[in-house]
Scaffold this motif. Structure first.
Motif, PDB file in Angstrom:
ATOM      1  N   THR A   1     -18.514 -28.498  -8.007  1.00  0.00           N
ATOM      2  CA  THR A   1     -17.685 -27.441  -8.560  1.00  0.00           C
ATOM      3  C   THR A   1     -16.262 -27.466  -8.115  1.00  0.00           C
ATOM      4  N   HIS A   2     -15.980 -27.984  -7.157  1.00  0.00           N
ATOM      5  CA  HIS A   2     -14.565 -27.913  -6.780  1.00  0.00           C
ATOM      6  C   HIS A   2     -14.145 -29.133  -5.573  1.00  0.00           C
ATOM      7  N   ALA A   3     -13.018 -29.568  -5.524  1.00  0.00           N
ATOM      8  CA  ALA A   3     -12.469 -30.306  -4.412  1.00  0.00           C
ATOM      9  C   ALA A   3     -12.195 -29.580  -3.071  1.00  0.00           C
ATOM     10  N   VAL A   4     -12.633 -30.018  -1.982  1.00  0.00           N
ATOM     11  CA  VAL A   4     -12.341 -29.273  -0.997  1.00  0.00           C
ATOM     12  C   VAL A   4     -10.947 -29.875  -0.687  1.00  0.00           C
ATOM     13  N   ARG A   5      -9.891 -28.886  -0.366  1.00  0.00           N
ATOM     14  CA  ARG A   5      -8.515 -29.413   0.087  1.00  0.00           C
ATOM     15  C   ARG A   5      -8.078 -28.335   0.874  1.00  0.00           C
ATOM     16  N   ASN A   6      -6.985 -28.419   1.430  1.00  0.00           N
ATOM     17  CA  ASN A   6      -5.995 -27.685   2.197  1.00  0.00           C
ATOM     18  C   ASN A   6      -6.755 -26.619   3.189  1.00  0.00           C
ATOM     19  N   GLN A   7      -8.063 -27.708   3.776  1.00  0.00           N
ATOM     20  CA  GLN A   7      -8.708 -26.981   4.983  1.00  0.00           C
ATOM     21  C   GLN A   7      -8.100 -27.840   6.151  1.00  0.00           C
ATOM     22  N   VAL A   8      -8.068 -27.282   7.339  1.00  0.00           N
ATOM     23  CA  VAL A   8      -7.605 -27.896   8.530  1.00  0.00           C
ATOM     24  C   VAL A   8      -8.613 -28.439   9.406  1.00  0.00           C
TER      25      VAL A   8
ATOM     26  N   THR B   1      -2.752 -23.436  20.924  1.00  0.00           N
ATOM     27  CA  THR B   1      -2.877 -24.781  20.411  1.00  0.00           C
ATOM     28  C   THR B   1      -3.377 -24.602  18.920  1.00  0.00           C
ATOM     29  N   LEU B   2      -4.652 -23.963  18.936  1.00  0.00           N
ATOM     30  CA  LEU B   2      -5.462 -23.975  17.707  1.00  0.00           C
ATOM     31  C   LEU B   2      -4.934 -23.067  16.650  1.00  0.00           C
ATOM     32  N   ALA B   3      -3.976 -22.150  16.916  1.00  0.00           N
ATOM     33  CA  ALA B   3      -3.235 -21.390  15.952  1.00  0.00           C
ATOM     34  C   ALA B   3      -2.001 -22.247  15.517  1.00  0.00           C
ATOM     35  N   VAL B   4      -1.220 -22.809  16.253  1.00  0.00           N
ATOM     36  CA  VAL B   4       0.063 -23.579  15.636  1.00  0.00           C
ATOM     37  C   VAL B   4      -0.790 -24.678  15.006  1.00  0.00           C
ATOM     38  N   HIS B   5      -1.836 -25.400  15.479  1.00  0.00           N
ATOM     39  CA  HIS B   5      -2.280 -26.602  14.719  1.00  0.00           C
ATOM     40  C   HIS B   5      -2.745 -26.217  13.284  1.00  0.00           C
ATOM     41  N   HIS B   6      -3.325 -24.946  13.278  1.00  0.00           N
ATOM     42  CA  HIS B   6      -3.778 -24.213  11.977  1.00  0.00           C
ATOM     43  C   HIS B   6      -2.569 -24.218  11.117  1.00  0.00           C
ATOM     44  N   ALA B   7      -1.666 -23.406  11.501  1.00  0.00           N
ATOM     45  CA  ALA B   7      -0.618 -22.834  10.695  1.00  0.00           C
ATOM     46  C   ALA B   7       0.399 -24.141  10.329  1.00  0.00           C
ATOM     47  N   THR B   8       0.473 -25.129  10.959  1.00  0.00           N
ATOM     48  CA  THR B   8       1.050 -26.145  10.652  1.00  0.00           C
ATOM     49  C   THR B   8       0.407 -27.142   9.671  1.00  0.00           C
ATOM     50  N   SER B   9      -0.829 -27.030   9.780  1.00  0.00           N
ATOM     51  CA  SER B   9      -1.507 -28.229   8.700  1.00  0.00           C
ATOM     52  C   SER B   9      -2.021 -27.546   7.504  1.00  0.00           C
ATOM     53  N   ARG B  10      -1.872 -26.200   7.384  1.00  0.00           N
ATOM     54  CA  ARG B  10      -2.632 -25.523   6.371  1.00  0.00           C
ATOM     55  C   ARG B  10      -1.222 -24.988   5.318  1.00  0.00           C
ATOM     56  N   THR B  11      -1.240 -25.019   4.053  1.00  0.00           N
ATOM     57  CA  THR B  11      -0.110 -24.635   3.199  1.00  0.00           C
ATOM     58  C   THR B  11      -0.490 -23.356   2.536  1.00  0.00           C
ATOM     59  N   GLY B  12       0.483 -22.502   2.335  1.00  0.00           N
ATOM     60  CA  GLY B  12       0.254 -21.225   1.534  1.00  0.00           C
ATOM     61  C   GLY B  12       1.622 -20.755   0.931  1.00  0.00           C
ATOM     62  N   PHE B  13       1.183 -20.450  -0.255  1.00  0.00           N
ATOM     63  CA  PHE B  13       2.462 -19.911  -1.063  1.00  0.00           C
ATOM     64  C   PHE B  13       3.560 -21.134  -0.927  1.00  0.00           C
ATOM     65  N   GLY B  14       3.021 -22.291  -0.992  1.00  0.00           N
ATOM     66  CA  GLY B  14       3.785 -23.479  -1.436  1.00  0.00           C
ATOM     67  C   GLY B  14       4.564 -24.041  -0.336  1.00  0.00           C
ATOM     68  N   ARG B  15       4.160 -23.686   0.995  1.00  0.00           N
ATOM     69  CA  ARG B  15       4.851 -24.499   2.061  1.00  0.00           C
ATOM     70  C   ARG B  15       3.852 -24.211   3.425  1.00  0.00           C
ATOM     71  N   PRO B  16       4.115 -24.973   4.411  1.00  0.00           N
ATOM     72  CA  PRO B  16       3.272 -24.866   5.575  1.00  0.00           C
ATOM     73  C   PRO B  16       3.215 -23.399   6.067  1.00  0.00           C
ATOM     74  N   MET B  17       2.008 -22.698   6.304  1.00  0.00           N
ATOM     75  CA  MET B  17       2.159 -21.322   7.051  1.00  0.00           C
ATOM     76  C   MET B  17       3.086 -20.970   7.902  1.00  0.00           C
ATOM     77  N   SER B  18       3.258 -22.225   8.990  1.00  0.00           N
ATOM     78  CA  SER B  18       3.994 -21.946   9.943  1.00  0.00           C
ATOM     79  C   SER B  18       5.506 -21.700   9.436  1.00  0.00           C
ATOM     80  N   GLN B  19       5.877 -21.947   8.541  1.00  0.00           N
ATOM     81  CA  GLN B  19       7.219 -21.702   8.016  1.00  0.00           C
ATOM     82  C   GLN B  19       7.461 -20.557   7.217  1.00  0.00           C
TER      83      GLN B  19
END
Length: 559
Positions: A17-24, A327-345
């Motif tokens: 039904t879908h491709a799994v993407r943007n998961q950390v 460590t987990l929070a920074v890893h997640h936010a730098t690896s996952r995108t949202g609204f067109g850019r990495p969440m950490s940005q």
């Protein structure tokens, strides 16, 4: 379509039904020591001889197999076996093999013993670093390592406990149920709390009756009930009981020298909110053989001499738990995108991450400062006073902040963080416990008041300490001036103790950051926590380009 008729639309069960993407992906392949600029710098300054030990343990934090063992040890909880199939009393707890694997790793890496065995200065400091790192692996194991660390102080200088101390210092974890003389290593526990007393050990109702002597040992028989006893399969444990002269401290061997069970029963295991891997129980003494520790009637004083070390360990452990959540929070936010850019940005998320990084660095440095003072307690009166006063201050504040910290780290992950199989969810359940163990937040603040009252020089020694880093401006100077006035007053109202202890913690953290961290970090901390520009909520720093630098400083690198 006719009602009741079968659907005519063809079903393709093998279609996606879908491709799994943007998961950390899991945060693995990093070294929690080598990639941590704060911890690495602390070791370089104060205990460079321990670098290899810290590097080896740091690699375990980012090891996928070790992380999976931590998950399994918490998912498959310990089981109480009161009797065998033939009706004989067992009073034993079965753990998942992952628990024993982790215990062997922790004891093998000297998390429990380095302070007592290292032929180098700053041994308590180096041991604190190991504990800080281990608390990023699995927190339930940190309970028996911390108890063993404190127990060695209780055994020291007492011939009747020489063998127990030797076995407790061993790095060869031994889960077998054998008399101490046959073991390669010992696990030690503490059973203090009773249901009617809680933190008030003066309310101890368990009784001890004199039973003679055996060589250097003075024997008693105990009768009573203990409300919390973690790791009830420990080879021996410290406890309290009331004798004719008052509350006294005792050591209870799990097995008697002939290999038979000592007379006590495990009543049930606690179904805890967190710390699931670690069995905590209620036990009943039934004419149980015990050895007197120290002088009869002075048990609370004896056990509190151990408590300095366990409280230090919880201050360190909470800082380590916070670091892992970061460590987990920074890893997640730098690896996952949202609204067109990495969440950490994203500006708001970047502010949250930078604020978490400030909090983590301050917690780490303040806990390690207490460990440094502990190293010098015996030979330096100033450091003794600092250790005595700073231990409850930092234990209170780091443990207090850990829950709010992990809550924010969990929010970074969104719904994924609230799923039980995610490691940050385990940290969320774990974080409140350190505030309860070895004295609640209120108990720590009461201890601060006791030190200030009984040690008149402690206030001035503390104020000198928090000025070591200098001040950053008028607000910081005014903050310290007001703190000095309040500390020097004849008495502090008990209802004001939390506010005072909080200010003391912030003053110490600011001093440590100003001495050992970049200006970007230290000035941001002072500006927000002391200068009044922080709303008490993570992510409310003044916006600025330097926030991204603070976040990058806290990131780890997968190899």
């Amino acid at each position: 379509m006719v009602p009741g008729a079968a659907y005519s639309i063809p079903l393709h069960h093998d279609s996606e039904t879908h491709a799994v993407r943007n998961q950390v992906a899991p945060a693995v392949g990093f070294n929690a020591f080598a990639d941590d600029v704060v911890l690495r710098g602390a070791i370089e300054r104060h205990a460079p001889w321990a670098t290899d030990k810290a590097t080896a343990l740091g690699a375990l934090v980012g090891n996928a197999d070790v992380q999976d063992a931590a998950r399994l040890a918490n998912d498959v909880v310990p089981v109480l076996r009161t009797h065998d199939r033939n009706g004989h009393r067992l009073d034993w707890v079965e753990y998942h093999p992952a628990w024993h694997q982790l215990m062997a790793l922790a004891f093998g890496h000297e998390v429990h013993s380095l302070a007592w065995t290292a032929p180098h200065p700053s041994a308590h400091f180096a041991r604190a670093v190991q504990s800080y790192l281990w608390n990023q692996v699995e927190n339930g194991i940190a309970c028996p390592t911390g108890m063993a660390y404190a127990a060695c102080a209780g055994f020291a200088g007492r011939p009747e406990f020489a063998l127990w101390r030797e076995k407790t210092l061993s790095t060869a974890y031994d889960a077998r149920r054998l008399p101490i003389v046959q073991k390669t290593g010992a696990v030690i526990g503490y059973a203090m709390t009773e249901k009617q007393g809680g933190s008030d050990l003066r309310e101890t109702q368990t009784t001890g009756e004199y039973a003679g002597t055996d060589g250097d040992a003075t024997l008693y028989r105990l009768t009573g009930h203990k409300w919390f006893f973690s790791v009830p399969v420990a080879d021996g444990f410290f406890t309290l009981a009331r004798t004719t002269t008052g509350v006294s401290c005792f050591f209870v061997p799990r097995l008697l020298p002939d290999g038979t069970n000592n007379a006590f029963a495990i009543q049930r295991l606690k179904d805890k909110c967190g710390n699931r891997s670690n069995a905590s129980s209620e036990i009943e003494f039934r004419n149980t053989m015990a050895l007197l520790v120290g002088d009869e009637g002075r048990g609370i004083r004896e056990i509190l001499s151990h408590a300095h070390l366990t409280r230090l360990d919880f201050a360190v452990g909470s800082a380590g738990l916070m670091r892992h959540a970061l460590t987990l929070a920074v890893h997640h936010a730098t690896s996952r995108t949202g609204f067109g850019r990495p969440m950490s940005q994203l500006p708001m998320q970047e502010n949250v991450l930078a604020d978490l990084a400030l909090e983590s660095e301050a917690a780490t440095l303040s806990a390690l400062r207490v460990a440094r003072a502990t190293d010098d307690m015996a030979g330096n009166p100033t450091e003794r006073l600092l250790a005595r006063l700073m231990t409850p201050v930092v234990k209170f504040w780091n443990c207090q902040r850990a829950s709010a910290f992990v809550y924010e780290a969990l929010q970074v992950h969104g719904g994924n963080g609230f799923i039980m199989e995610h490691p940050v969810a385990r940290l969320y359940r774990e974080a409140p416990l350190n505030s309860i163990w070895e004295g609640t937040s209120n108990m720590m603040c009461m201890d601060v008041l006791r030190v200030l009252s009984r040690e008149p020089d402690s206030a001035e020694v503390f104020m000198h300490e928090v000025h070591r880093g200098g001040t950053t401006g008028r607000d910081h100077s005014r903050f310290l001036d007001t703190l000095r006035i309040d500390l020097s007053s004849a008495s502090v109202h008990e209802g004001h103790a939390r506010a005072l202890t909080t200010r003391m913690a912030l003053a110490l953290q600011a001093s440590e950051l100003l001495q050992f961290s970049p200006d970007t970090v230290s000035h941001r901390f002072v500006e927000s926590r002391i200068g009044g520009q922080h709303a008490g909520v993570i992510g409310t720093l003044r916006p600025g380009r330097d926030l991204s630098t603070i976040v990058e400083r806290s990131a780890v690198t997968s190899h």
